[in-house]
Design a protein around this motif. Structure first.
Motif, short mmCIF file in Angstrom:
data_model
loop_
_atom_site.label_atom_id
_atom_site.label_comp_id
_atom_site.label_asym_id
_atom_site.label_seq_id
_atom_site.Cartn_x
_atom_site.Cartn_y
_atom_site.Cartn_z
N LYS A 45 -4.34 8.27 -40.95
CA LYS A 45 -3.45 8.61 -39.85
C LYS A 45 -3.30 7.43 -38.89
CE LYS A 45 -7.15 11.01 -37.44
NZ LYS A 45 -7.54 12.24 -36.77
N ASN A 91 -15.24 12.52 -33.96
CA ASN A 91 -14.59 11.28 -34.38
C ASN A 91 -14.22 11.37 -35.85
OD1 ASN A 91 -14.72 9.10 -32.16
ND2 ASN A 91 -16.77 10.01 -32.09
N ASP A 92 -13.28 10.55 -36.27
CA ASP A 92 -12.90 10.51 -37.68
C ASP A 92 -14.00 9.87 -38.52
OD1 ASP A 92 -10.21 11.59 -37.36
OD2 ASP A 92 -9.81 9.71 -36.30
N GLU A 117 -11.48 2.47 -31.90
CA GLU A 117 -10.45 3.13 -32.68
C GLU A 117 -9.64 2.09 -33.44
OE1 GLU A 117 -8.13 5.27 -29.79
OE2 GLU A 117 -7.00 3.49 -29.21
N THR A 129 -7.43 6.22 -35.93
CA THR A 129 -8.71 6.62 -36.52
C THR A 129 -9.80 6.29 -35.50
OG1 THR A 129 -7.90 6.19 -38.75
CG2 THR A 129 -10.30 6.24 -38.45
N THR A 130 -10.54 7.29 -35.07
CA THR A 130 -11.58 7.09 -34.06
C THR A 130 -12.94 6.89 -34.71
OG1 THR A 130 -11.90 9.47 -33.82
CG2 THR A 130 -10.33 8.42 -32.32
#
Length: 123
Positions: A28, A39-40, A54, A31-32
């Motif tokens: 996406k 968080n991702d 990020e 992205t964290t």
């Protein structure tokens, strides 16, 4: 669907973060990365901030941003606040090494072509 949507479809899933032999696809635009579970990419280390950094896809490139973390974010051993990422870049989130891989990067594509030629010679 506009040109940006088509470009995004071509990009997402072809860029990855590799950590401890695990591959995390970037799926996406943002992205964290951090210690907190939402968080991702979650990194369980006290050195990593809850919301550490990020990766954003913007203007046709991936950009890493430090989110005012305590231990810092580094790209190829240089501390950054923000840096464009290229395939093969070594990212340090605090003291945790991550490898950024982008299969759409021209350098990556050239490496794949050269490696493929070597494989064909050996066969």
């Amino acid at each position: 669907m506009n040109d940006k949507d088509v470009e995004a479809e071509d990009i997402f899933g072809k860029a990855f973060i590799v950590m401890n032999a695990q591959v995390f696809p970037i799926k996406k635009p943002i992205t964290t990365i951090g210690r907190k579970i939402n968080n991702d990419l979650v990194i369980q280390s006290s050195q990593v901030s809850r919301f550490h950094a990020e990766i954003r896809y913007e203007d046709g490139k991936f950009v890493l941003r430090d989110l005012d973390s305590t231990s810092g974010t580094f790209v190829n051993n240089d501390q950054i606040k923000e840096s464009e990422l290229f395939s093969g870049d070594l990212v340090l989130v605090a003291n945790i090494p991550l490898l950024f891989v982008d299969e759409t990067d021209p350098l990556y594509k050239e490496m794949e072509k050269r490696t493929d030629r070597l494989k064909k010679k050996d066969e």
